[in-house]
Design a protein around this motif. Structure first.
Motif, PDB file in Angstrom:
ATOM      1  N   VAL A 279       0.852  -1.186   0.000  1.00 34.12           N
ATOM      2  CA  VAL A 279       0.000   0.000   0.000  1.00 34.12           C
ATOM      3  C   VAL A 279       0.891   1.240   0.000  1.00 34.12           C
ATOM      4  O   VAL A 279       1.745   1.399   0.882  1.00 34.12           O
ATOM      5  CB  VAL A 279      -0.929   0.006   1.226  1.00 34.12           C
ATOM      6  N   ASP A 283      -2.020   6.193   0.562  1.00 30.42           N
ATOM      7  CA  ASP A 283      -3.267   5.459   0.800  1.00 30.42           C
ATOM      8  C   ASP A 283      -3.351   4.884   2.211  1.00 30.42           C
ATOM      9  O   ASP A 283      -4.293   4.160   2.533  1.00 30.42           O
ATOM     10  CB  ASP A 283      -3.410   4.326  -0.218  1.00 30.42           C
ATOM     11  N   ARG A 284      -2.381   5.191   3.052  1.00 26.79           N
ATOM     12  CA  ARG A 284      -2.389   4.706   4.426  1.00 26.79           C
ATOM     13  C   ARG A 284      -3.091   5.713   5.340  1.00 26.79           C
ATOM     14  O   ARG A 284      -3.352   6.842   4.950  1.00 26.79           O
ATOM     15  CB  ARG A 284      -0.950   4.458   4.902  1.00 26.79           C
ATOM     16  N   ASP A 285      -3.364   5.264   6.582  1.00 25.87           N
ATOM     17  CA  ASP A 285      -3.976   6.166   7.567  1.00 25.87           C
ATOM     18  C   ASP A 285      -2.937   7.193   7.996  1.00 25.87           C
ATOM     19  O   ASP A 285      -1.974   6.857   8.697  1.00 25.87           O
ATOM     20  CB  ASP A 285      -4.468   5.372   8.789  1.00 25.87           C
ATOM     21  N   ARG A 288      -1.142   7.602  11.627  1.00 25.65           N
ATOM     22  CA  ARG A 288      -1.374   6.429  12.468  1.00 25.65           C
ATOM     23  C   ARG A 288      -0.087   5.619  12.631  1.00 25.65           C
ATOM     24  O   ARG A 288       0.492   5.148  11.659  1.00 25.65           O
ATOM     25  CB  ARG A 288      -2.454   5.544  11.870  1.00 25.65           C
ATOM     26  N   ARG A 356      -3.108  -6.643   7.891  1.00 26.84           N
ATOM     27  CA  ARG A 356      -3.977  -5.495   7.612  1.00 26.84           C
ATOM     28  C   ARG A 356      -3.516  -4.270   8.401  1.00 26.84           C
ATOM     29  O   ARG A 356      -3.493  -3.147   7.869  1.00 26.84           O
ATOM     30  CB  ARG A 356      -5.427  -5.832   7.954  1.00 26.84           C
ATOM     31  N   ASP A 359      -0.584  -2.791   6.714  1.00 28.52           N
ATOM     32  CA  ASP A 359      -0.955  -2.173   5.435  1.00 28.52           C
ATOM     33  C   ASP A 359      -1.593  -0.799   5.635  1.00 28.52           C
ATOM     34  O   ASP A 359      -1.524   0.057   4.748  1.00 28.52           O
ATOM     35  CB  ASP A 359      -1.932  -3.074   4.672  1.00 28.52           C
ATOM     36  N   GLU A 360      -2.216  -0.602   6.785  1.00 31.74           N
ATOM     37  CA  GLU A 360      -2.936   0.651   7.040  1.00 31.74           C
ATOM     38  C   GLU A 360      -2.065   1.709   7.707  1.00 31.74           C
ATOM     39  O   GLU A 360      -2.303   2.908   7.544  1.00 31.74           O
ATOM     40  CB  GLU A 360      -4.156   0.376   7.928  1.00 31.74           C
ATOM     41  N   SER A 362       0.991   4.233   8.998  1.00 35.24           N
ATOM     42  CA  SER A 362       2.020   5.077   8.403  1.00 35.24           C
ATOM     43  C   SER A 362       3.402   4.760   8.946  1.00 35.24           C
ATOM     44  O   SER A 362       4.412   5.112   8.333  1.00 35.24           O
ATOM     45  CB  SER A 362       1.704   6.556   8.654  1.00 35.24           C
ATOM     46  N   CYS A 385       5.999  -0.615   5.378  1.00 37.66           N
ATOM     47  CA  CYS A 385       5.633   0.282   6.477  1.00 37.66           C
ATOM     48  C   CYS A 385       6.911   0.773   7.164  1.00 37.66           C
ATOM     49  O   CYS A 385       7.645  -0.029   7.750  1.00 37.66           O
ATOM     50  CB  CYS A 385       4.748  -0.470   7.480  1.00 37.66           C
TER      51      CYS A 385
END
Length: 468
Positions: A279, A283-285, A288, A356, A359-360, A362, A385
């Motif tokens: 990702v 497109d990541r949070d 976060r 997951r 992937d989300e 930062s 990440c």
């Protein structure tokens, strides 16, 4: 799992662990199961993988539940390849199994000790284990283990846990060899305690390969720091193993320099598979940060909380999600409340979807005081990440040597804050680190790791056992 190109020699393969229980022992359980899966993907035993043996005295129903959970999570290739000593210690007609009776000799229980009796499904006693409470060296005791006959009477003893474990393994090995009693068997021992007990195993056609999972040092974790007491005896035995697998070059180098270890010591890290897709940072949070670890003192999550005070001042939308459970939960929640960080730092509990999460996020934050390798760092890199980590023994420096993160001085909370702000507040830095992370993770791709393990096995099978 994708097929792995690694040429394992023809032999019988066994992975031996003290226990494999879902959601227990943190990364140890996951790493041990991952190694077995990767060996299967490399074609060991036709893709079924090695036997997975454990010696914890749970019940057959408990072990069946463990296998089912691992199977449901896709952590094992073939649950039928998982076996436990105490599941096999009972004879169908009562009493101890034939292999255990054959190993016993005349003797009596120690009247000064309590005994835990392990029974079969019909509640008939099979084996009595001495309870040696409060002694970290209980496993090397030769206190008598009681063997029962079919009538529930003591029929003899074996001399301690080591004799019990070796008797079972001898029986397992006989079964693996079948009609060829000289067929080589490679036992990959994942437990220091078991390794100590097997260093004297006298079967010349068994090769004992010992894998390490953690640091051998006490605070302050410098190369000349005191050695953890549980390791002192292990180093006296280390040259008796046919090979020793170290997770990092740093730990192997420190141990070689201090203890004069020779060429049977090789570096074989835990393998981490690349993510199916990465990702991109955009497109990541945004803002976060995550942590994936037990809530234990050695993980120093309190440092992360304190560092986040400064992070929030510089990046008001920053958030820290801490995934994991442990004894420190209440104390950590109290610290979050005390610092007024409840809107920014959350203890999320355990997650069954770490991929997951990575992937989300930062960034991954890593504040451990010590590690064997730092598996969370490697998993983060594989997902692109970026990592902000303390420079501790062992693992972070080697993992981030090719980029992918920010390494800060051990224990420096202000530097930790600055590192996080740099990653969260600078888009260009975050993009660069994400690209570097994917490249850095290739060093522990299972293809490379299994090739290293297969090469080590080939070397040990090419010479006589060091215990012969």
């Amino acid at each position: 799992m994708t097929r792995i190109d690694a040429d394992f020699p023809d032999a019988e393969y066994v992975v031996l662990s003290s226990r494999l229980i879902p959601d227990l022992d943190g990364g140890y359980t996951l790493a041990t199961l991952a190694r077995a899966r990767q060996m299967a993907a490399a074609g060991v035993h036709g893709g079924r993988g090695p036997l997975l043996l454990t010696v914890d005295p749970g019940t057959p129903a408990e072990h069946a539940h463990h296998r089912a959970v691992f199977d449901g999570r896709d952590l094992v290739v073939d649950p039928g390849r998982m076996r436990n000593l105490f599941d096999e210690a009972s004879d169908p007609d009562g009493g101890a199994a034939e292999w255990l009776r054959a190993a016993a000799h005349p003797g009596e229980p120690d009247p000064a000790l309590e005994y835990r009796v392990v029974s079969d499904a019909a509640d008939r006693p099979a084996v009595g284990l001495p309870v040696i409470a409060g002694d970290p060296d209980w496993h090397v005791s030769t206190a008598p283990v009681v063997v029962y006959d079919g009538a529930g009477r003591p029929a003899g003893i074996v001399d301690g846990f080591g004799a019990l474990y070796r008797a079972w393994l001898d029986d397992v090995v006989r079964g693996l060899r079948g009609a060829d009693p000289s067929r080589p068997v490679v036992v990959l021992c994942e437990s220091r305690q078991l390794g100590e007990l097997l260093a004297g195993w006298d079967d010349p056609d068994v090769r004992l390969v010992h894998a390490l999972h953690t640091i051998h040092l006490e605070p302050p974790y410098t190369p000349d720091a005191p050695v953890n007491g549980l390791w002192s005896r292990w180093f006296d035995l280390a040259e008796r193993f046919d090979a020793v697998l170290w997770l990092t070059e740093g730990q192997r180098a420190d141990a070689r320099e201090r203890f004069g270890l020779d060429g049977v010591h090789v570096v074989v890290p835990h393998g981490v598979s690349a993510a199916s897709s990465v990702v991109p940072p955009a497109d990541r949070d945004q803002g976060r940060v995550v942590m994936l670890n037990r809530l234990a003192p050695g993980k120093r999550i309190d440092h992360a909380i304190r560092a986040f005070e400064g992070v929030v001042r510089a990046v008001p939308d920053a958030r820290l999600d801490v995934y994991g459970e442990g004894a420190e939960r209440d104390a950590l929640q109290a610290l979050i409340d005390e610092r007024g960080l409840g809107a920014h730092v959350v203890l999320r509990g355990a997650t069954d979807a770490p991929d997951r999460v990575l992937d989300e996020a930062s960034a991954l934050l890593f504040t451990s005081a010590f590690e064997g390798q730092g598996l969370a760092i490697l998993e983060a890199l594989a997902h692109g990440c970026p990592v902000v980590a303390y420079d501790v023994r062992y693992g972070p420096r080697e993992a981030l040597a090719a980029g992918g993160g920010v390494l800060v001085p051990d224990g420096d909370v202000d530097a930790l804050t600055a590192g996080l702000v740099r990653v969260l507040d600078d888009v260009d830095t975050r993009v660069r680190l994400s690209h570097e992370a994917v490249d850095a993770a290739r060093a522990v791709d299972p293809e490379h790791v299994m090739a290293a393990l297969a090469s080590a096995v080939g070397d040990v099978l090419g010479r006589s056992s060091r215990r012969a």
